[in-house]
Design an enzyme around this catalytic site. Sequence first.
Site, PDB file in Angstrom:
ATOM      1  N   ASP A  28     -11.708   6.471   2.911  1.00  0.00           N
ATOM      2  CA  ASP A  28     -11.254   6.835   3.765  1.00  0.00           C
ATOM      3  C   ASP A  28      -9.245   7.784   2.869  1.00  0.00           C
ATOM      4  O   ASP A  28      -9.482   7.806   1.654  1.00  0.00           O
ATOM      5  CB  ASP A  28     -10.428   6.608   4.916  1.00  0.00           C
ATOM      6  CG  ASP A  28      -9.864   5.441   3.756  1.00  0.00           C
ATOM      7  OD1 ASP A  28     -10.324   4.541   3.330  1.00  0.00           O
ATOM      8  OD2 ASP A  28      -9.023   5.312   4.366  1.00  0.00           O
ATOM      9  N   GLU A  87      -9.304   2.093   4.082  1.00  0.00           N
ATOM     10  CA  GLU A  87      -8.636   1.718   2.785  1.00  0.00           C
ATOM     11  C   GLU A  87      -6.730   1.672   3.321  1.00  0.00           C
ATOM     12  O   GLU A  87      -5.816   1.071   2.875  1.00  0.00           O
ATOM     13  CB  GLU A  87      -9.162   1.840   1.870  1.00  0.00           C
ATOM     14  CG  GLU A  87      -8.581   0.813   0.150  1.00  0.00           C
ATOM     15  CD  GLU A  87      -7.485   1.794  -0.649  1.00  0.00           C
ATOM     16  OE1 GLU A  87      -6.635   0.525  -1.507  1.00  0.00           O
ATOM     17  OE2 GLU A  87      -6.758   2.787  -0.029  1.00  0.00           O
TER      18      GLU A  87
END
Lengths: 358, 358
Positions: free
Chosen positions: B72, B130
């Site tokens: 991400d 994350e």
Amino acid sequence: MPELDLTASSLDLTRTICDIPSVSGDEAGLADAIDAAIGSLGHLEVYRDGDTIVARTGLGRAQRVVIAGHIDTVPINQNLPTRDIHNDGEAYLWGRGTVDMKAGVAVQLKLAAELAEPRVDITWMWYDHEEVDADLNGLTRLARTRPDLFAGDFAILGEPSNGTVEGGCNGNLRAIVRTHGVRAHSARAWIGENAIHAAAPALGRLAAYRPRDIAVDGLVYREGMNAVRISGGVAGNVIPDLCEIEVNYRFAPSRTAEEAADHVRNVFEGFDVDVVDLAPGARPGLDAPIAQEFLAAVGGEPQPKYGWTDVARFSAMGVPAVNYGPGDPHLAHHDEERVPVAQIDAVEQGLRAWLNGG
Amino acid sequence: MPELDLTASSLDLTRTICDIPSVSGDEAGLADAIDAAIGSLGHLEVYRDGDTIVARTGLGRAQRVVIAGHIDTVPINQNLPTRDIHNDGEAYLWGRGTVDMKAGVAVQLKLAAELAEPRVDITWMWYDHEEVDADLNGLTRLARTRPDLFAGDFAILGEPSNGTVEGGCNGNLRAIVRTHGVRAHSARAWIGENAIHAAAPALGRLAAYRPRDIAVDGLVYREGMNAVRISGGVAGNVIPDLCEIEVNYRFAPSRTAEEAADHVRNVFEGFDVDVVDLAPGARPGLDAPIAQEFLAAVGGEPQPKYGWTDVARFSAMGVPAVNYGPGDPHLAHHDEERVPVAQIDAVEQGLRAWLNGG
């Protein structure tokens, strides 16, 4: 349009005009009702500008007194319609506007209708937009378009003063004190400079500041310098590059506006200071003979007014001005705003006695 | 669904996966593409949990290494699609995710496909979420449902580290320091108590605080304690009853999380302190023989990692872990995020050399 019966009691008239909501910007309904009731009297010359209504006697008296009250309120918060309540044996009218300042306006409206031949000429002013920016205030507009209407030997503002005379008012200054830094990721803080840390000495000076008590014309004004807001920060992991402290300085009327601004800049020497709002105070003006006569007629010990009111406007125009109205100023803007019925009556009697030459 | 060609260069693979937007919460498209490409290889056993993909060799080697990267990114800010740029003679790939951390992921994907028989068993992990709350992190979920997948002798996170090995990481604590007061109208400030003034000594302690430099296993960690946000105030004419300072403490991995919280409470003794977020650091773990072999293979001087990364998760599980990836961490989350092409190549070569037993 609701009709106002100006022969009703001041209490009933207060109730009626409180129950016509008139939050700043929405005064037209109440202004129309006042205009209609005052316009039908015959002994007053009426001038209207927006939602401000001026009504004057023209009796050729030696002296003229301006008596004024604003007809707007702060926003309603489930505190209308009004209610009669009792608290510790005292009767109150409860609700938005009862203190600030429709009880004062009601007394003025009743006496404007009743006193066709007072001992002084009277200029009544009921005005809009007092509770918002000074630019919007009905008196600011009127002072631009019809400054002649402010002529007078004395002015009485019906602002709440617990039914005693409150002389003059403190000045009011707002300033933004800014500290600057350099953004960085907080995991590598040494690359940046923390603007919030840089604000520590500015707050330290405020915490250490001892405000003055200043006697002006026999009344003691308490000053105050306070941070009213602080803000700074970008995100939880960023060293902030800006911190802003909003400082409010209430200063005795012995200081001019410019002296007050200089004082704030001195207190925050070394900081970036931006004065964003500045209204001068007003000396009490109680040394004028007409003011002394007024004091003698209504009785009681005069007090200083701490909050800023439109008396400062009259004072700046050279017209001595005082606050005299029912209601506790601590309850102005309060959700439990309520006025003691006895104070409404006392102010009505005090004003009537003086205006009748009693 | 876009197809990934895992035989392409790491640079081209970086470009392709950056141009598949995958802001936290929106990783499914990229996860599907990785799943399809990795799933077709044959030499890896693939497990998928949400948008986290785990791919393992099962060669029966003496040692197992976990190599992980999050897929991400933080939100896009007009910095996609990627562009090739040159700056001072250096070639870069520019755009969101190039640094944090799709270049690292691209190298991992390429080597996962290429290295069918590495000298150690490898557990590849590509995970979601994350960049947001730790609760949402794909590894948090996986540690709950499949803790066995974390088993290993060493772990490498592909977080940007300028192509050098960055060992361990600082811990990260956030606390709210509150001061309290009593509201009052600022014209009568003496009735209240100013909560912003009460914050002065707390900011004073922060401004005077000297952070430590702490050597841990041969690497020097710089700490930092900073106000990252401050807020207080009700209105321009009200004495404030609350001020909140958000403090961020980055602490060396020699301190446990609880020791760090105690330290912050000590610094703000006498204040209302609320620790709202607390992540332990990770010791560098470079003393393990396998870590020494890795260092020797990829070269360069190991550095401490200041920011918190998921190496702390492995460290807490007893697996020595380091950061090793292309890109300058200062440019992570930056609108001008860009990775030097040479660093992508260098990390690819470094990882390949070690995993091939070079």
